[in-house]
Design an enzyme around this catalytic site. Structure first.
Site, PDB file in Angstrom:
ATOM      1  N   VAL A  63      10.597   0.363  -8.581  1.00 16.06           N
ATOM      2  CA  VAL A  63       9.745   0.541  -8.932  1.00 16.06           C
ATOM      3  C   VAL A  63       8.983   1.845  -9.567  1.00 16.06           C
ATOM      4  CG1 VAL A  63       6.542   0.388  -7.956  1.00 16.06           C
ATOM      5  CG2 VAL A  63       8.265  -1.496  -7.421  1.00 16.06           C
ATOM      6  N   CYS A  64       8.106   2.271 -11.053  1.00 12.11           N
ATOM      7  CA  CYS A  64       7.616   3.345 -11.138  1.00 12.11           C
ATOM      8  C   CYS A  64       6.247   2.825 -11.344  1.00 12.11           C
ATOM      9  CB  CYS A  64       8.731   3.737 -11.977  1.00 12.11           C
ATOM     10  SG  CYS A  64       8.326   2.874 -13.397  1.00 12.11           S
ATOM     11  N   TYR A  65       5.951   3.819 -12.325  1.00 10.59           N
ATOM     12  CA  TYR A  65       4.269   3.573 -12.624  1.00 10.59           C
ATOM     13  C   TYR A  65       4.616   2.596 -13.895  1.00 10.59           C
ATOM     14  CZ  TYR A  65       4.368   8.998 -12.022  1.00 10.59           C
ATOM     15  OH  TYR A  65       4.320  10.014 -10.849  1.00 10.59           O
ATOM     16  N   GLY A  67       6.731  -0.022 -14.810  1.00  8.03           N
ATOM     17  CA  GLY A  67       8.006  -0.010 -15.408  1.00  8.03           C
ATOM     18  C   GLY A  67       9.139  -0.172 -17.026  1.00  8.03           C
ATOM     19  N   PHE A  92       4.161   0.040 -10.512  1.00  4.22           N
ATOM     20  CA  PHE A  92       2.956  -0.240  -9.431  1.00  4.22           C
ATOM     21  C   PHE A  92       1.216  -0.364 -10.308  1.00  4.22           C
ATOM     22  CE2 PHE A  92      -0.212   1.511  -6.751  1.00  4.22           C
ATOM     23  CZ  PHE A  92       0.247   0.952  -5.720  1.00  4.22           C
TER      24      PHE A  92
END
Length: 109
Positions: A63-65, A67, A92
């Site tokens: 998971v990042c900010y 995708g 996220f």
């Protein structure tokens, strides 16, 4: 699997319910403010220990900010021997709007 798969929040949630490991690669301060419940923070300092201790065959959701960065991280984890890696589309931000009750606060462990 020789490549990672991009998945929507609904599929990531199903994998979580089946015991998948969720790793969050956002910066530590942002992670501490809010993250997916049960996720682990992963950065350049912790990745070696994470890889050493991990089950390379267990499902792993990155998971990042939004995708984007998670795709590079997922590809790297595949190159390190992980066989079942997923990148969360929408990151996220989409997760939080889809599953607001499935988030937590606090510093990385």
């Amino acid at each position: 699997m020789s490549e990672f798969k991009r998945i929507p929040p609904e599929q990531a949630q199903a994998l979580r319910e089946q015991g998948a490991v969720v790793v969050d690669i956002r910066d530590p301060q942002t992670y501490a403010l809010n993250h997916i419940s049960g996720s682990q923070h992963l950065d350049n300092h912790s990745i070696s220990d994470f890889i050493r201790a991990a089950d390379l065959d267990a499902p792993l959701v990155v998971v990042c900010y939004h995708g984007n960065s998670s795709q590079s991280a997922a590809a790297y984890l595949v190159s390190q021997g992980f066989s079942d890696v997923y990148s969360l589309d929408g990151g996220f931000e989409l997760w939080r709007s889809t599953y607001p009750a499935e988030t937590a606060q606090g510093n990385p462990e």
